[in-house]
Design a protein around this motif. Structure first.
Motif, short mmCIF file in Angstrom:
data_model
loop_
_atom_site.label_atom_id
_atom_site.label_comp_id
_atom_site.label_asym_id
_atom_site.label_seq_id
_atom_site.Cartn_x
_atom_site.Cartn_y
_atom_site.Cartn_z
N GLU A 103 0.83 -1.20 0.00
CA GLU A 103 0.00 0.00 0.00
C GLU A 103 0.86 1.26 0.00
OE1 GLU A 103 -3.08 0.12 -0.50
OE2 GLU A 103 -3.64 -1.99 -0.25
N ALA A 104 1.93 1.24 0.80
CA ALA A 104 2.82 2.40 0.86
C ALA A 104 3.51 2.64 -0.48
CB ALA A 104 3.84 2.21 1.97
N LEU A 105 3.91 1.56 -1.16
CA LEU A 105 4.56 1.69 -2.46
C LEU A 105 3.60 2.31 -3.47
CD1 LEU A 105 6.82 1.16 -4.51
CD2 LEU A 105 5.88 -1.16 -4.80
N ASN A 106 2.37 1.81 -3.52
CA ASN A 106 1.41 2.36 -4.47
C ASN A 106 1.14 3.85 -4.18
OD1 ASN A 106 0.90 0.39 -6.34
ND2 ASN A 106 -0.93 -0.43 -5.33
N GLU A 107 1.06 4.19 -2.90
CA GLU A 107 0.85 5.59 -2.54
C GLU A 107 2.02 6.44 -3.00
OE1 GLU A 107 -1.21 8.80 -1.26
OE2 GLU A 107 -1.92 6.72 -1.32
N ARG A 108 3.23 5.94 -2.82
CA ARG A 108 4.42 6.68 -3.25
C ARG A 108 4.43 6.85 -4.77
NH1 ARG A 108 9.64 4.81 -4.39
NH2 ARG A 108 9.29 2.79 -3.36
N LEU A 109 4.08 5.80 -5.50
CA LEU A 109 4.04 5.89 -6.96
C LEU A 109 3.01 6.91 -7.43
CD1 LEU A 109 4.36 2.10 -7.94
CD2 LEU A 109 6.12 3.87 -8.14
N ARG A 110 1.87 6.95 -6.74
CA ARG A 110 0.84 7.93 -7.11
C ARG A 110 1.32 9.35 -6.84
NH1 ARG A 110 -2.76 3.68 -5.32
NH2 ARG A 110 -2.56 4.38 -3.15
N ASP A 111 1.99 9.54 -5.69
CA ASP A 111 2.51 10.87 -5.36
C ASP A 111 3.55 11.32 -6.38
OD1 ASP A 111 0.88 10.96 -3.18
OD2 ASP A 111 2.44 10.41 -1.73
N GLU A 112 4.44 10.40 -6.77
CA GLU A 112 5.48 10.74 -7.75
C GLU A 112 4.85 11.11 -9.09
OE1 GLU A 112 7.95 7.30 -7.86
OE2 GLU A 112 8.98 7.76 -5.97
N ALA A 113 3.77 10.42 -9.45
CA ALA A 113 3.11 10.72 -10.72
C ALA A 113 2.48 12.11 -10.70
CB ALA A 113 2.05 9.66 -11.02
N VAL A 114 1.89 12.46 -9.55
CA VAL A 114 1.28 13.78 -9.43
C VAL A 114 2.34 14.87 -9.55
CG1 VAL A 114 0.09 15.35 -7.85
CG2 VAL A 114 -0.69 12.98 -8.09
N ARG A 115 3.48 14.67 -8.85
CA ARG A 115 4.54 15.68 -8.89
C ARG A 115 5.13 15.82 -10.29
NH1 ARG A 115 5.86 13.33 -3.83
NH2 ARG A 115 7.53 12.10 -4.81
N ALA A 116 5.17 14.72 -11.02
CA ALA A 116 5.76 14.75 -12.37
C ALA A 116 4.72 15.07 -13.44
CB ALA A 116 6.41 13.41 -12.68
N ASP A 117 3.47 15.26 -13.02
CA ASP A 117 2.38 15.58 -13.94
C ASP A 117 2.26 14.53 -15.05
OD1 ASP A 117 0.23 16.97 -14.92
OD2 ASP A 117 1.46 18.26 -16.21
N ARG A 118 2.19 13.28 -14.64
CA ARG A 118 2.02 12.19 -15.59
C ARG A 118 0.98 11.21 -15.02
NH1 ARG A 118 4.87 8.26 -12.99
NH2 ARG A 118 6.79 8.86 -11.91
N PRO A 119 0.43 10.34 -15.87
CA PRO A 119 -0.58 9.39 -15.38
C PRO A 119 0.00 8.51 -14.27
CG PRO A 119 -0.56 9.43 -17.77
CD PRO A 119 0.63 10.23 -17.33
N ALA A 120 -0.80 8.25 -13.27
CA ALA A 120 -0.35 7.43 -12.15
C ALA A 120 -0.31 5.96 -12.56
CB ALA A 120 -1.27 7.62 -10.95
N ARG A 121 0.73 5.27 -12.09
CA ARG A 121 0.83 3.83 -12.30
C ARG A 121 0.90 3.16 -10.95
NH1 ARG A 121 4.87 -0.15 -12.35
NH2 ARG A 121 4.38 -1.92 -13.69
N SER A 122 0.04 2.20 -10.73
CA SER A 122 0.09 1.46 -9.47
C SER A 122 -0.04 -0.02 -9.76
CB SER A 122 -1.03 1.92 -8.53
OG SER A 122 -2.30 1.71 -9.13
N PHE A 123 0.37 -0.85 -8.81
CA PHE A 123 0.31 -2.30 -8.98
C PHE A 123 -1.04 -2.82 -8.53
CE2 PHE A 123 4.91 -1.54 -8.60
CZ PHE A 123 5.35 -2.22 -9.73
N ALA A 124 -1.50 -3.87 -9.18
CA ALA A 124 -2.82 -4.43 -8.88
C ALA A 124 -2.84 -5.19 -7.56
CB ALA A 124 -3.27 -5.35 -10.02
N ASN A 125 -1.74 -5.83 -7.21
CA ASN A 125 -1.68 -6.63 -5.99
C ASN A 125 -0.23 -6.83 -5.59
OD1 ASN A 125 -0.65 -8.97 -7.51
ND2 ASN A 125 -2.74 -9.11 -8.31
N PRO A 126 0.03 -7.32 -4.37
CA PRO A 126 1.42 -7.46 -3.91
C PRO A 126 2.26 -8.40 -4.77
CG PRO A 126 -0.07 -7.49 -2.04
CD PRO A 126 -0.93 -7.54 -3.27
N ARG A 127 1.67 -9.43 -5.34
CA ARG A 127 2.45 -10.34 -6.17
C ARG A 127 2.98 -9.62 -7.39
NH1 ARG A 127 3.66 -12.31 -11.29
NH2 ARG A 127 4.83 -14.21 -10.96
N ASN A 128 2.14 -8.85 -8.07
CA ASN A 128 2.59 -8.10 -9.23
C ASN A 128 3.65 -7.08 -8.85
OD1 ASN A 128 0.67 -9.52 -10.58
ND2 ASN A 128 -0.66 -7.79 -11.03
N ALA A 129 3.47 -6.46 -7.69
CA ALA A 129 4.44 -5.48 -7.23
C ALA A 129 5.80 -6.13 -6.98
CB ALA A 129 3.94 -4.80 -5.96
#
Length: 728
Positions: free
Chosen positions: A193-219
């Motif tokens: 959950e923390a990783l996905n939140e960090r990826l979303r925050d980085e996407a917002v700061r970089a003004d690009r579409p957010a990418r997150s993982f569907a589940n822990p296995r994929n991550a």
């Protein structure tokens, strides 16, 4: 995905068609899941598909395909990584879904080993981590190599990435000179959950579409398989060790002791691993782990059971991609209700009319389901093939609310109907008696569970499906000529039979101009297609036989016939001779059995281990139906059909001999004896004939031993057999 009826109710035709569908879906799922980290389906659906495939193959072993998902492990490595060949293959596990499966697992192991129910037999039970398999190779105590499972034989070199995971020791003391440790890379829920939140925050700061993982296995998989190890280092990955590959010396004498030794060497092992002394003890620990599942903090999707004694594991050995001594007991799937919006009829390669339910899309176990096969008219009407009620006799009608589930049967199934929600205008479904494609009569023969179009090759659906089968991966596998191209060429009149494929270039001159003018084609792709066709003018006998699409002739049976006869000429001669014999002309099984004494060629075909009377009838009928024989002969004329070479069994005293085992074996099980004989190059037959070379007769041998004596065939007892093969 289309639903299928219970395996025990499948006809051979239905099984053949479904296995082809499963092979395609699972191959795509393997690539998406193992290589691309972008799954096409949930783990539950994937497990269900594999289990369904395995169940059909177990019931119809003669239909097993060359590209069977049972023979596939993972997927080919991605191009971004160098490749590593595993010294010992990284195999997958067979799956179980209920208590009866586990009791059968225990029974089968005892049967293979010759153990009674009361004899002691210990197992280990451990959580099945839902992560990414990883192999770590240590030499002189130093980590020198890390590889993903890949396709089981070749994996991706992720050594630099593995070195960044804290749970993986860089050096270990007091280890064997060579030690390959295997386990699972995973990610904890909170860290995911923390990783996905960090990826979303980085996407917002970089003004690009957010990418997150569907589940822990994929991550976990995506993090380990980064081309930049520094990205992996920044991801919260963990590793549980649970197995080993190549070792210069044994870790221990038992599975449990070996796991304990891995822990002493510095690897994290799962604390929920337990030693169990029976199938019931395994089930009890399964329930214990299942109760803790939500509080573990990481994903598990079942419990893995393994025979504890490593010497017994060695005796049990392996199937093509799974060990006999282990199984994964998966957690159950989910249920959902949805509306049945329509019923379509599809026509298969051999004319079978298959009803398909069109559902209002519903999510079941994380996967959106919109189709389900309805098997046949009996299933829709609420009865089985014998006329007994199923679902309490409730029929299925368009407009009904139906319960869909996905579990051990892999493919979504309709479990029930809610009559309280049935529309007043809903009418019983009238199953068609005419083919919806060509209008020919759809006939249901006595004893068959499906209706079949009688149109044969005049039915476009059958003709196209036969051509699709011909070019499928397990058959001719012509690159650039897939299902879509077959449909296009057939519609345009370019190909009507398999032989037409090999005349394409000649028939249309260079073919380039006409082909490259089509949408999606150019000069390069057209040339590539003609080259791919030419490359398939030379084909192994077993693939040629399977490609013919003869009913009941699956990949395993095709390979068996190819090994037995060696060449197309010899097999064709045997079938032609058998067609003229009394057994071929008998009108029922009883009459055929009585006629076998006068039908040596028919008897030779039937006596090949794994080839039954039904398949021989189908083969003989197909080869002597004038139109079909014309198609087969025209194809054979355009090909070089390769003979099947005898296995390398130099030094074997039974190489090339036909052996029959009868009676009770006391020092090994029948399965072990058969496997040993085949490994030595012998052919194991189920019946004694003039072509039998050797009979091994144990206590209780009856008619087979008597017939061997009458024919003057050499007969040995079990001790004589063991003395003969010695250490060969």
């Amino acid at each position: 995905m289309a639903e299928t009826k219970p395996v025990e109710h499948l006809s051979i035709e239905e099984a053949t068609e479904e296995l082809a569908q499963l092979a395609g879906r699972l191959a795509a799922a393997n690539t998406a899941y193992h290589r691309d980290d972008s799954p096409l389906m949930s783990d539950a659906e994937y497990d269900a598909l594999r289990t369904r495939n395995a169940a059909i193959e177990a019931r119809f072993p003669e239909l097993i395909r060359a590209d069977s998902p049972s023979d596939q492990v993972g997927a080919a490595p991605a191009e971004g990584f160098s490749k590593i060949t595993h010294r010992l293959r990284m195999l997958s596990l067979a799956n179980a879904f209920d208590a009866d499966d586990i009791r059968e697992f225990d029974r089968a192991i005892r049967s293979f080993l010759g153990l009674a129910e009361a004899d002691p037999l210990a197992y280990t039970a451990e959580p099945k981590i839902d992560g990414l398999s990883l192999s770590l190779r240590y030499e002189a105590g130093r980590l020198v190599q890390a590889a993903t499972r890949g396709d089981g034989t070749t994996g991706e070199n992720v050594t630099a990435n593995a070195r960044t995971i804290d749970d993986i020791p860089q050096r270990i003391d007091d280890a064997p000179e060579i030690l390959e440790v295997r386990g699972e890379v995973y990610m904890r829920h909170a860290e995911f959950e923390a990783l996905n939140e960090r990826l979303r925050d980085e996407a917002v700061r970089a003004d690009r579409p957010a990418r997150s993982f569907a589940n822990p296995r994929n991550a976990a998989a995506g993090s380990l398989r980064q081309l930049d190890p520094e990205i992996t280092r920044a991801r919260p990955l963990h590793f549980f060790a649970y197995a080993w590959g190549e070792t210069s010396e044994p870790l221990a004498a038992t599975q449990m002791a070996a796991i304990e030794q891995l822990a002493l060497l510095g690897f994290k092992t799962n604390p929920l691993t337990r030693l169990c002394d029976s199938a019931e003890a395994l089930l009890e620990h399964y329930r214990t782990i299942e109760a803790q599942r939500a509080t573990l903090g990481y994903d598990i999707d079942g419990v893995v059971y393994k025979v504890n004694d490593l010497a017994l594991q060695a005796r049990l050995g392996f199937r093509s991609t799974t060990p006999r001594w282990a199984i994964a007991h998966k957690f159950p799937a989910e249920l959902a209700w949805t509306r049945l919006e329509g019923i379509d009829i599809q026509v298969g390669r051999t004319g079978a009319l298959s009803p398909v339910a069109r559902l209002a899309p519903v999510t079941v176990g994380g996967v959106v389901v919109s189709n389900a096969t309805l098997h046949n008219e009996d299933y829709i009407a609420g009865r089985d093939n014998a006329g007994a009620e199923i679902r309490g006799g409730r029929d299925i009608r368009v407009g009904d609310w139906v319960q869909v589930y996905r579990a051990g049967d892999v493919i979504p199934k309709i479990a029930d109907v809610d009559l309280s929600k049935r529309p007043v205008e809903a009418e019983p479904y009238a199953f068609p008696h005419l083919c919806p494609v060509c209008g020919s009569q759809a006939i249901r023969e006595e004893g068959d569970s499906v209706r079949r179009c009688s149109g044969g090759m005049i039915c476009a659906a059958q003709a196209v499906e036969k051509l699709k089968h011909f070019v499928s991966r397990a058959a001719f596998d012509i690159e650039g000529l897939g299902a879509k191209q077959v449909e296009q060429f057939y519609a345009d009149g370019w190909i009507n039979t398999p032989a037409d494929i090999f005349d394409l270039k000649e028939k249309y001159g260079s073919g380039l101009q006409q082909l490259q003018n089509r949408e999606g084609w150019g000069e390069k792709s057209a040339n590539n297609l003609f080259r791919a066709i030419d490359e398939r003018r030379r084909i192994p006998l077993n693939r040629f036989l399977f490609a013919l699409g003869i009913r009941h002739l699956g990949e395993v049976a095709a390979a068996t016939l190819a090994r037995h006869f060696g060449s197309w000429e010899r097999l064709r001669a045997a079938v032609d001779s058998a067609a003229e014999e009394p057994a071929a002309k008998a009108n029922d099984a009883k009459a055929r059995k009585a006629a076998l004494a006068e039908s040596p060629n028919w008897e030779e075909l039937v006596s090949v281990d794994g080839i039954g009377d039904t398949l021989v009838q189908s083969l003989v009928a197909a080869m002597h139906q004038p139109a079909e024989r014309e198609v087969i002969d025209a194809l054979a004329e355009r090909l070089e059909i390769e003979d099947v070479a005898a296995p390398d069994s130099s030094g074997s005293p039974v190489a090339g001999k036909t052996v029959v085992f009868t009676g009770t074996l006391e020092k090994m099980t029948r399965a072990e004896a058969k496997a040993r004989a085949e490994a030595l190059g012998a052919k194991v037959s189920g019946s004694v004939s003039a072509k039998t070379d050797l009979v091994v007769a144990g206590p209780g041998a009856g008619s087979k031993a008597k017939k061997a004596a009458e024919l003057g065939i050499e007969t040995l007892d079990e001790d004589g057999w063991l003395s003969l093969i010695g250490s060969a």
